[in-house]
Design a protein around this motif. Sequence first.
Motif, short mmCIF file in Angstrom:
data_model
loop_
_atom_site.label_atom_id
_atom_site.label_comp_id
_atom_site.label_asym_id
_atom_site.label_seq_id
_atom_site.Cartn_x
_atom_site.Cartn_y
_atom_site.Cartn_z
N GLU A 165 0.83 -1.21 0.00
CA GLU A 165 0.00 0.00 0.00
C GLU A 165 0.86 1.26 0.00
O GLU A 165 0.48 2.28 -0.51
CB GLU A 165 -0.95 -0.02 1.21
N PRO A 195 -0.11 -3.78 -4.53
CA PRO A 195 -0.67 -4.95 -3.83
C PRO A 195 -1.20 -6.02 -4.78
O PRO A 195 -1.04 -7.22 -4.51
CB PRO A 195 -1.81 -4.34 -3.00
N ALA A 196 -1.80 -5.59 -5.87
CA ALA A 196 -2.38 -6.58 -6.80
C ALA A 196 -1.27 -7.42 -7.42
O ALA A 196 -1.39 -8.65 -7.55
CB ALA A 196 -3.20 -5.86 -7.87
N ARG A 202 -0.02 -9.94 -4.99
CA ARG A 202 -0.94 -11.08 -4.87
C ARG A 202 -0.72 -12.04 -6.02
O ARG A 202 -0.81 -13.25 -5.85
CB ARG A 202 -2.38 -10.60 -4.86
N GLY A 217 -13.81 -1.69 6.16
CA GLY A 217 -13.31 -0.57 5.37
C GLY A 217 -11.96 -0.83 4.74
O GLY A 217 -11.54 -0.10 3.87
N GLN A 218 -11.24 -1.88 5.19
CA GLN A 218 -9.99 -2.22 4.50
C GLN A 218 -10.01 -3.68 4.06
O GLN A 218 -9.94 -3.98 2.88
CB GLN A 218 -8.79 -1.93 5.40
N THR A 264 -10.51 -9.61 -3.25
CA THR A 264 -9.18 -10.13 -3.58
C THR A 264 -9.27 -11.47 -4.30
O THR A 264 -8.29 -11.94 -4.85
CB THR A 264 -8.34 -10.34 -2.30
N VAL A 284 -16.12 -0.18 -5.06
CA VAL A 284 -15.31 -0.40 -3.86
C VAL A 284 -14.54 0.87 -3.52
O VAL A 284 -14.48 1.30 -2.38
CB VAL A 284 -14.34 -1.59 -4.06
N LEU A 301 -16.95 3.25 -1.87
CA LEU A 301 -17.47 2.88 -0.55
C LEU A 301 -16.36 2.81 0.49
O LEU A 301 -16.55 3.23 1.62
CB LEU A 301 -18.17 1.51 -0.63
N ALA A 302 -15.23 2.27 0.11
CA ALA A 302 -14.16 2.05 1.08
C ALA A 302 -12.82 2.18 0.36
O ALA A 302 -12.24 1.20 -0.09
CB ALA A 302 -14.29 0.66 1.72
N ASN A 354 -9.89 2.54 1.41
CA ASN A 354 -8.80 1.72 1.96
C ASN A 354 -8.88 0.29 1.46
O ASN A 354 -7.86 -0.36 1.26
CB ASN A 354 -8.86 1.72 3.49
N ALA A 355 -10.11 -0.19 1.29
CA ALA A 355 -10.27 -1.55 0.78
C ALA A 355 -9.77 -1.63 -0.66
O ALA A 355 -9.16 -2.62 -1.06
CB ALA A 355 -11.73 -1.98 0.88
N ARG A 366 -7.44 0.22 -1.96
CA ARG A 366 -5.98 0.26 -1.91
C ARG A 366 -5.44 -1.09 -1.48
O ARG A 366 -4.47 -1.60 -2.02
CB ARG A 366 -5.56 1.36 -0.92
N TYR A 367 -6.11 -1.69 -0.49
CA TYR A 367 -5.71 -3.01 0.03
C TYR A 367 -5.76 -4.05 -1.08
O TYR A 367 -4.88 -4.90 -1.22
CB TYR A 367 -6.65 -3.37 1.17
N ALA A 368 -6.81 -3.97 -1.91
CA ALA A 368 -6.95 -4.95 -2.97
C ALA A 368 -6.04 -4.63 -4.16
O ALA A 368 -5.87 -5.45 -5.04
CB ALA A 368 -8.41 -5.00 -3.44
N GLY A 369 -5.47 -3.43 -4.15
CA GLY A 369 -4.56 -3.07 -5.23
C GLY A 369 -5.26 -2.50 -6.44
O GLY A 369 -4.72 -2.52 -7.54
N TYR A 370 -6.48 -1.96 -6.25
CA TYR A 370 -7.16 -1.31 -7.37
C TYR A 370 -6.57 0.08 -7.54
O TYR A 370 -6.36 0.79 -6.56
CB TYR A 370 -8.67 -1.19 -7.11
#
Lengths: 504, 357, 367
Positions: A302, A325-326, A329, A342-343, A358, B228, B231-232, B234-235, B237-241
Amino acid sequence: MTQALLSLRGVTKRYGSIHANSGVDLDVLPGAIHAILGENGAGKSTLMKLIYGVEAPDEGELFWQGEAREIESPAIARRLGIGMVFQHFSLFETLTVVENVSLLVPGAKKDLTERIRKLGREFGLEVDPLSHVYALSVGERQRVEIIRCLMVDPKLLILDEPTSVLPPQAVDLLFETLRKLSARGVSILFISHKLEEIRSICTHATILRGGKVTGTVTPKNFDAQALAAMMIGRDMPQLLSDTPDKRGEDRQHLSALSLASEDPFGVSLQDISLRVSAGEILGVAGVSGNGQSELAAVISGETPLPKRLQSKLTMLGREAGALNPAARRALGFAFVPEDRLGQGAVPELSLVKNAILTGHRRGMVRNGVIRHPRAEAFAQDCIATNDVRTPGPRAEAGSLSGGNLQKFIIGRELMLEPKLIFLNQPTWGVDIGAATAIRKRLIELRNAGCAILVISEDLEELFALTDAMQVLSEGRLSPRFTTSETVPEDIGRAMIGASGGAVL
Amino acid sequence: MRLPKLVRRERASLPVLIAAPVLALAIAALGNLVLYAAIGVNPVAVFHAMLIEPFASYFSMSEILLKAGPLLLSAQGLAIGFRAKIFNIGAEGQFVLGAICASAIPVYMPQASGPWIWPAMLLLGALGGSAWAAITAFWRVRLNANEILVSLMLSFVSLQLLIYLLLGPWKDPMALNFPHSVRFQFDALLPILLPGTRVNVSLLLALLVTVAAWFFVQRSFAGYQLEVGGLAPNAARYAGYSQNGAIWLSLLIGGFAAGLAGAAEVAGPVGQLQRSISTGYGYAAIIVAYLGGLHPIGIVFSAFLLSTLYIGGDNAMVSAGLPIAAVNVFQGSLLLAYLIAATFVRRRLVWPQRTRA
Amino acid sequence: MTNTPNRRNFIAGASVATMVAALGAQARAATADDPLIVTLIIPSPVADVGWGLALFEALETVNADYGEAMQLSVVENIYEGPDADRIMNKAVADGTKFLVAGSFGYQNGAMQIARRNPDVTVLHASGFMVAPNFSPFAAQYSQGTYLMGMAAAALSKTGKLGSVSAFAIPELITSLNAFVLGAQRINPDIELSIVWLNSWFDPAKAQEATAALVAQDCDVLFSNAQDTPSVVAKAEELGVYSFNLNSSMKDYAPNTYLGCVLTDWSPFFRASIEAHLAGSFEGQSAFLGVGDAVVRVVDWSADIPADIMAQIMEVEAGIADGSFSPFTGPIMKADGSEGVAAGVTMTDAEVIGMDWHVQGVTTPLPG
């Protein structure tokens, strides 16, 4: 018998057809430290919300100092002298600590700042009153919540999992505080899954299962095993025996990384080196706010690494500093973040859609089009194999309890069959049953040859889980301890070591 | 003090779904009765003009379709960005650019003929709208410049560009310095869809875009990623979008749809490039998008609702002698009442329950 | 130019029609329960001042004469484009037989209506198209602004005039040119700066533009086709003279108001409506000025020196009887070339299509 401070008689709360609480009786005596024990979904949080005026009971009565009362709102609860620290914090991220406090506590900002500092010193809850909440770690935010309650001099203090983010020494300090408060006649309602803690500090314990009270006991008279059995209604699941296989090849390598934080309230990472191998669980111990968030962001991708540092990080045999991150993965990396709502998951979306977050690489998307049946099957599978308690895959992620959502998120990441997985605070706020199940899965995974990196504040957990540990303190990572040759005191010293005890 | 709380309904009941707009209409109408009595206008005539007349004839119904077209197109594009919390407020400017780019063909080739002209104009207009929105996307990604401000300001720039062209190089040489282009040749006008009306093929395009928007939002992975991100974050970013990707995609789609609407307006009912090609369609589309709950199907209804309101309001001036200010009050109060009613479709009031005491 | 009728012909023709109509007065009374529906459509709201108000008040005046026999309907704030086309169609479908399209931008739609509905008479503001039942009409503001120019030059200390103007269309360009020519009659070196707002109604921008012009030393301002008193009010605030078109704004500038080039359309509307009722309406370009009692200068400032005022009155009389035109050569263009040769007077058609500035205008035309 002395008059109870707070009594509940036959309290019932329904959400649709679900009985969150059903005929609950409870007496909290003045000065008691009263534990509420129960698994996820047992109705503990709901019960606390009824007492704190967040929700109104459907049936039953509530007595405050012997008088029947309705508590219609938290404001009224606070006026009566009830303070509460929630599991999910109710702080405004864009305000400073003292501004958050001043929303509920009257007084000049300057005085409040001083009182916060004073309370912090007194109870080992030190936090800079002038820093912004968004820059604080989960642990630091909880300290703010506790301080905020203590500032209004409550008669009853409700603590929802208060110790889960504190290092052992700070837990002792907190308990000392709680005992002081109790001696002054303040009652404390204490929700925790750490049975040893409950045994050491609580005078009473009420056990909830499926929304009903299954017993009220004096916890000192029972051992942890017996308490756990009462709570989950069956015997405790046992962890697999801790027999690390031979270590495999290095799966992740971080060498001498130093990274200044862009956030003025963040922690800069200094000279961080770690290595995780196949078939190994490495734990990063330490109190939140010592660089955990920053380290997690570097590992997850991130925070992209600047060019000169990109060679410092390798993952699964590849230089990974430049990968997002993608892309990480795609190499076989999976990540469970600290923040579930939210994360790790989107609260407003269904579990099916959260599976796609994911899991989309696993056949859920073809030619840019989502294949809903595949996603639903994946979610269904994840729910079943990880014992996620939910009405079904179409339930919104936000409707799940913290522990159940965490089981879903970890389950989802594990279903990606990672070769390297990184978990940040995997069992924070998760009840003992769920936490045990999660740890069991991780050990199975380790034994199957996966490389696992865990950041946790829970030393009990790290000792039960890891093969090796390093302590993160003030942005520096200690040398490696081999878990089987280490005692908690060593880790505690390392936590303080680097900083000369400033963390406490 | 006992204050009622708004609680989300698990499912909106059908009677409520139907009652809400009817009730909203009744409440707004009653409120305005007082006003009409005060200014001495016959309320029956007003309601007839505003709510019945738009549906009273084939022609007036076709006019609702005509006016709903650009609203529908622009709003569908905007809603996709709004869902991703990327606030393109500059659809008006993208609309104008669409009109300008489409006009380039008949202005520079007034003699050209052939069936390729109007499709080429629409395409050019849509690309022009996208290009205009791309300026906003570029600065947002590059400098993190606020897209609300940049896109809004660019709308004013686009208007100056339009006026420059009309006063200068694109001025109709036969029009004595009046600021408009030549009238477009026949092949540069959109074919009429409903005979005897001004409804043209752009309505079909708007419906097509609606279907595409629905598919994009409900089925596509790109749409999911945008959702996503909205809505979120951070999610996401976490998923790498990619956040930058979301900004580009949202703005390009919004600009494309608004540009298409602008092109369809000059090649449709206007028939030339002139000073006033948009009656604020780009701004009204923001209302349409939110009124439709940012949902492609909901937007269809809100576009027709707003279009009816506009036409009804004009009617009330013509046939009931209502002043413009009173028309605006009626339109405003009806929208407000509708929004309140819509809230209660999804939520209900719960009074704190009295426990046995 | 043979196809552009002289304005006096027009009014004279209309007077004949009036007499014919008078004969049919009983007929009119007989159809009182079937009144003539007159619809006015304008792009801005009918406000307290400005163009829309001038049209509306003129129609109201005519309406007062007709009483029950005429029904006036006003549709305001209508964008020039598809909406206007629809509304005009609707008005005609609802029975309108006499349509006043109050903006140039309505031209195409209004002309279509005239072609499709031969029984409907259409008057169209500021345009150039003509049909048997379709007359464009415009005011010869230039006749009034020429007089204003004379007054302005007498009062200006800096020799710099300013104007906040709407659109660079011939009608407005002509007004500005006449203003400069009138001023040069008193002070040959006087100059004019213009801010083009590209809007009929934008109070905020109009105020800013006013302040900007004053900052450049302009001390007499011309609010050209602004449907807001912003320029006049701001000029008062800044202590410079100002004047405007269409309707008086003296209330907004009690101390520094130079006067108003008033338009009173009621004679024209009355004549046209009577011609329509008599069946004798003939579409022609109506370019109306001081001689037709359509353009008048009112509310003259008391600060204007008496000798200048006497000159102004003299010129006004000349304009009214046709012996004087502001656009008689020699006139030089702003680019230095010759606009009108000495002794030659521009025709109405040439004036209507004027797309160049005279010498003395320092701001180039946009575009």
